[in-house]
Each structure stands twice: as structure tokens, then as C-alpha cells.
Design a protein around this motif. Structure first.
Motif, PDB file in Angstrom:
ATOM      1  N   PHE A 309       0.813  -1.214   0.000  1.00  0.00           N
ATOM      2  CA  PHE A 309       0.000   0.000   0.000  1.00  0.00           C
ATOM      3  C   PHE A 309       0.854   1.275   0.000  1.00  0.00           C
ATOM      4  N   ASP A 310       0.353   2.273  -0.753  1.00  0.00           N
ATOM      5  CA  ASP A 310       1.016   3.589  -0.760  1.00  0.00           C
ATOM      6  C   ASP A 310       0.021   4.605  -0.233  1.00  0.00           C
ATOM      7  N   LEU A 344      -7.932  14.420   0.360  1.00  0.00           N
ATOM      8  CA  LEU A 344      -8.077  13.226   1.198  1.00  0.00           C
ATOM      9  C   LEU A 344      -6.953  12.247   0.865  1.00  0.00           C
ATOM     10  N   SER A 345      -6.186  11.886   1.871  1.00  0.00           N
ATOM     11  CA  SER A 345      -5.110  10.909   1.649  1.00  0.00           C
ATOM     12  C   SER A 345      -5.498   9.590   2.292  1.00  0.00           C
ATOM     13  N   VAL A 346      -5.257   8.523   1.539  1.00  0.00           N
ATOM     14  CA  VAL A 346      -5.653   7.201   2.010  1.00  0.00           C
ATOM     15  C   VAL A 346      -4.498   6.261   1.747  1.00  0.00           C
ATOM     16  N   ARG A 347      -4.314   5.267   2.621  1.00  0.00           N
ATOM     17  CA  ARG A 347      -3.286   4.257   2.355  1.00  0.00           C
ATOM     18  C   ARG A 347      -3.936   3.136   1.567  1.00  0.00           C
ATOM     19  N   GLY A 455      -8.614   8.947  10.096  1.00  0.00           N
ATOM     20  CA  GLY A 455      -7.362   9.482  10.599  1.00  0.00           C
ATOM     21  C   GLY A 455      -6.124   8.612  10.526  1.00  0.00           C
ATOM     22  N   ASP A 456      -5.538   8.391  11.738  1.00  0.00           N
ATOM     23  CA  ASP A 456      -4.173   7.885  11.817  1.00  0.00           C
ATOM     24  C   ASP A 456      -3.962   6.498  11.262  1.00  0.00           C
ATOM     25  N   GLU A 457      -4.873   5.544  11.644  1.00  0.00           N
ATOM     26  CA  GLU A 457      -4.576   4.159  11.276  1.00  0.00           C
ATOM     27  C   GLU A 457      -4.622   3.912   9.786  1.00  0.00           C
ATOM     28  N   SER A 458      -5.332   4.795   9.016  1.00  0.00           N
ATOM     29  CA  SER A 458      -5.389   4.593   7.578  1.00  0.00           C
ATOM     30  C   SER A 458      -4.107   5.082   6.909  1.00  0.00           C
ATOM     31  N   MET A 459      -3.308   5.862   7.648  1.00  0.00           N
ATOM     32  CA  MET A 459      -2.132   6.453   7.015  1.00  0.00           C
ATOM     33  C   MET A 459      -0.926   5.541   7.097  1.00  0.00           C
TER      34      MET A 459
END
Ligand code: ATP
Ligand code: MG
Length: 459
Positions: A309-310, A344-347, A455-459
Motif C-alpha cells: 500500500f502507498d 483526502l489521503s488514504v493508504r 485518521g491515523d490508522e489509515s495512514m
């Protein structure tokens, strides 16, 4: 149940550890009981002898030999049969003066001043053990005060016998309890094993019976049963998918076969032949597309790894998808409203997310009538979501879960081209990324909301 199996069982071994621990503590308790009963009695007897001899010696000191002999004679006169006190006053040559034994014992005193000797004579028909203390009086007289230990010994023996029996019974009960406990545990495990074997031999509907006592075994059985329910559900799903695949691929294959058959018969002009070949090729292409879609979904579902994942910028991704689909919407005279000012940034996996959004946009455009509106919106902040809304017929509430199954198509859409795999891929991608999908009514139309993990855990 074979005894060897019982002895090898961990339940029995556990019971054995408890038996050893329990017996050790009972043994310690019994020793304490012995010490505080039989031992106490002996200590009491010793104490009485010591006090008595001191009293008599004092009497000799105050009243002389006469006083002492009178007191001794007095005591002997008052003695009841069965009274265990022993007195003897002897002169310097150990010849008895007054007392209830006929001669001075021959044994020697131990280091603590105690004299243990055998009693014989009319008072003691059977040889009894006696215990006494002696005192050398100032006028070279010897005083002996003691006790016949017969009764005390008897009580001691009784106590020891009782304690040995108590220990024996305790051990027997513990062993019996241990065996019973292990047997009952083994029986429960046996039931689980038997059910497991039945399931392995093909009957997936079998469940482990519970006793409704709510104990650990019930808890284990309930958990295993729930796991079996889940497995059965998944197996049903797999079966349904294979049924659907077989069913949905039969028609295009039959069409392909029919066209090839017509080609083989001949008597066709060149244009007809070419048309048949083209349509057969299109049919084969369609089949290949369906298969690759199926394979793709299976691969996404099987691959739960998130290592590749990026961090994806969803805004630029959305712009790319829109660029591809806006002309399609325009062709259908549809209004394409894109609202993605937020970021929106997503991993995740960019290709998969792109494909999922493309499938959703494809549906929105495909199922909305000419002149309809397609709305695409990106929200950041707390909500972190993308919504795709259209003005088509929407999906009936009852079918909003089923449309994610492979090949499922709402009856009304059967005339529209499609294979019913688009949303299955969306669901698989969403699951992989932890995205929540919510379908709602756009009155008229459908609104698909993709809620990205916060939030955090998706990054
Ligand atoms: P494919 O996407 O594989 O070409 P498809 O569009 O029929 O075929 P899905 O995308 O999985 O398959 O959609 C399943 C069904 O859900 C569709 O057949 C259609 O009945 C319904 N559906 C999906 N999206 C919409 C929508 N925006 N409006 C109305 N119905 C929809
Ligand atoms: Mg579709």
C-alpha cells in the motif's frame, strides 16, 4: 474409555497434581492435630509430675520425713482404682519406705531427668510403661513421682490410628474424585472429537451439543459452533458463486457455439461469414472479460496483505477517473457535477481504488437516463468520504446487500449490458481497504457513499 487413555489424559495428570498437593496439606494438618492432642497430653502429664514432685519436696523441707510420709500415705489411701499416679519414697539404699510400687526401678534417667520404666506387680497385671521423675531429698532419701502411661499410650494409639484412617480415606476420596473429574472432562472432549470427525466425514450441518451449564466446555462448544456456522455460510457462498458462474456463462457459451455451428454449415456469403466471425469473437472477448473480472475479485479477496500500500491522494485519483468518464456522461447528455475541492489521503492500492471508482461511475452513468445528473463529491475532515450520486432508477432497499454478490443484477437492468461483477469488485476492494460502503436513496436515483477509515490508522 480405556484406563490407559484416562491415565494419559491431561485432565487426569492435572487431577494427580491436585491430589498430591491436597494430600500433602492434609498430611501437614494431621501432624499438627497429633502434636496438639497426643503431644499435648504427654506434655500435660510431664507438667503434673514435675509440679507434684516439687510440692512433695517442699513438704519434706517444711515437715520433715514424717510430714512427707503422712502425705504420701494419705494420697495412696485416697487413690481410686485406675488412678495412674505412682509414688515411691526410698531410703539411701533404695529400699522402699512408702509407695505404691514395690521396688525402685533399675533403669537410668535420660538427659532431661526422666525415667521411663516397665511397671510390674499386682497393680499392673500387664507390663505397662511408666514415666517418672526422681528427687534426692536432703536426708539421703529418694523420692519418685510418676505416671502409669497405659491410658495415655492407649489414647495416643487411638489418635494415630484415627489419623492414619483419615489420611487413607482422604487419599481414596481424592483419587476417586480425580478419576471421576477426568472421566467427565474426557467425555466432553470425546463429544467434541466425535462431532469433529462427523464434520470431517462430510456432514457440515453437525454441531457440538452443549449442556447449557455455561461452563468452559459449553463456551468452547458455542465458539466452535459459531465458527462452523461461519464456515457453512462461506461454503454456501462459494457454492452459490460457482452455481452463478455456471449459469451465467452457459448462455454466452451457447451463443458462441451456435454461431460457430452456423459457420461450419457453410452456404453463407462473405459478409455473413464475417459478421458471424466478428460476433463469435465479441462473445469470446466478453467471456474472457468476465473470467478476468472473476479472477481479479478472487485475487483481491484472497490477498489481505497491505504491505504494497502507498499513500494515495484521492483528489487526484478522482480527477483522473472523472477525466475518463466525463465524456461518456456528456455523450448521454448527462450533467457531470464534480466537487472535489477538499483533499483526502488514504493508504491503499491506486489501481484497485481507481477500478472501484470507475465501476461506480460506470454504473451511475449506465443506469441514469439521458439528461440525468451524476454527482461526484469528496469530503475530507471528520467524514473522509466520497459520494457518487445519480438520478437513475436506484436500487430497491431489499436488494442493496445482494447487488454486491457476484453476477447479481436487479431484474430491471437485465436489458442493460453488464455481467453483475462491477459491485463485487467494489466490495472486495472496499474490504481490503477497510472502506465502509453505504447505498442510499437519492430520490430519484442511487447514492453510493464510501467511508474511508478515519485518521491515523489509515495512514
Ligand atoms: P458490470 O458492472 O459487471 O458490467 P453490472 O453493472 O450489471 O455489470 P454491478 O455493477 O455489479 O453489475 O451492479 C449490480 C446491479 O446493481 C446492476 O445490475 C444493477 O441492477 C444494480 N445497480 C448498480 N448500480 C446502480 C445504479 N447506479 N443505479 C441503479 N442500479 C444499479
Ligand atoms: Mg456495473
Amino acid at each position: 474409555m480405556r484406563p490407559s487413555r484416562l491415565f494419559r489424559s491431561s485432565a487426569f495428570r492435572l487431577a494427580l497434581v491436585y491430589i498430591v498437593l491436597f494430600s500433602t496439606s492434609v498430611f501437614a494438618l494431621l501432624i499438627f492435630i497429633y502434636w496438639s492432642t497426643a503431644g499435648y497430653m504427654l506434655r500435660q502429664a510431664d507438667e503434673t509430675i514435675r509440679a507434684e514432685i516439687e510440692g512433695l519436696a517442699e513438704r519434706y523441707e517444711t515437715d520433715g520425713l514424717r510430714g512427707l510420709t503422712t502425705q504420701l500415705a494419705d494420697r495412696l489411701a485416697k487413690q481410686q482404682p485406675g488412678d495412674s499416679s505412682i509414688y515411691l519414697l526410698s531410703d539411701g539404699k533404695l529400699r522402699p519406705v512408702v509407695g505404691n510400687i514395690d521396688r525402685w526401678p533399675r533403669t537410668r534417667e535420660d538427659t532431661h531427668g526422666w525415667l521411663d520404666f516397665q511397671l510390674s506387680g499386682p497393680e499392673a497385671a500387664r507390663a505397662h510403661l511408666a514415666r517418672a521423675r526422681t528427687f534426692l531429698l536432703p536426708g539421703n532419701f529418694h523420692l519418685l513421682v510418676g505416671r502409669d502411661m497405659f491410658e495415655l499410650q492407649d489414647s495416643q494409639k487411638l489418635i494415630v490410628r484415627t489419623l492414619i484412617w483419615g489420611m487413607g480415606i482422604t487419599l481414596a476420596l481424592a483419587l476417586f474424585g480425580g478419576v471421576m473429574m477426568s472421566r467427565s472432562m474426557m467425555r466432553r472432549i470425546e463429544i467434541i472429537n466425535r462431532t469433529g470427525n462427523e464434520i470431517m466425514s462430510g456432514d457440515l450441518s453437525k454441531r457440538i451439543p452443549t449442556t447449557r451449564s455455561g461452563d468452559d466446555f459449553d463456551l468452547l462448544a458455542e465458539n466452535l459452533n459459531r465458527m462452523l456456522d461461519q464456515i457453512e455460510l462461506l461454503m454456501d457462498g462459494v457454492r452459490r458463486v460457482s452455481d452463478n458462474i455456471a449459469h451465467d456463462l452457459k448462455t454466452p457459451l451457447a451463443r458462441l457455439r451456435h454461431r460457430l455451428e452456423r459457420l461450419s454449415i457453410g452456404k453463407l456469403n462473405e459478409a455473413q461469414r464475417q459478421e458471424l466471425i466478428d460476433s463469435a469473437l465479441a462473445e469470446a472477448d466478453g467471456l474472457m472479460t468476465t473470467f478476468s473480472a472473476l479472477l481479479r475479485i478472487a485475487r483481491i479477496e484472497a490477498d489481505a496483505r497491505k504491505e504494497g500500500f502507498d499513500v494515495i491522494d484521492m483528489r487526484s485519483l478522482l480527477l483522473d477517473v472523472s477525466e475518463l468518464y466525463e465524456p461518456v456522461a456528456e455523450e448521454r447528455k448527462q450533467l457531470f457535477q464534480l466537487d472535489c475541492d477538499a483533499s483526502l489521503s488514504v493508504r491503499g492500492d491506486r489501481d484497485l481504488l481507481f477500478q472501484a471508482l470507475a465501476n461506480l461511475l460506470d454504473n451511475a452513468i449506465k443506469y441514469s437516463p439521458h439528461g440525468g445528473t451524476i454527482g461526484l463529491k469528496l469530503k475530507d475532515g471528520v467524514s473522509r468520504e466520497i459520494t457518487i450520486c445519480d438520478t437513475g432508477p436506484g436500487i430497491p432497499e431489499a436488494e442493496r446487500e445482494q447487488v454486491f454478490q457476484r453476477f447479481y443484477r436487479v431484474d430491471r437492468s437485465r436489458t442493460t449490458p453488464g455481467s453483475g461483477l462491477g459491485l463485487s469488485l467494489v466490495a472486495a476492494v472496499a474490504k481490503l481497504h477497510g472502506i465502509e460502503i453505504d447505498l442510499s436513496d437519492n430520490a430519484p436515483g442511487l447514492c453510493v457513499r464510501l467511508k474511508f477509515p478515519g485518521g491515523d490508522e489509515s495512514m
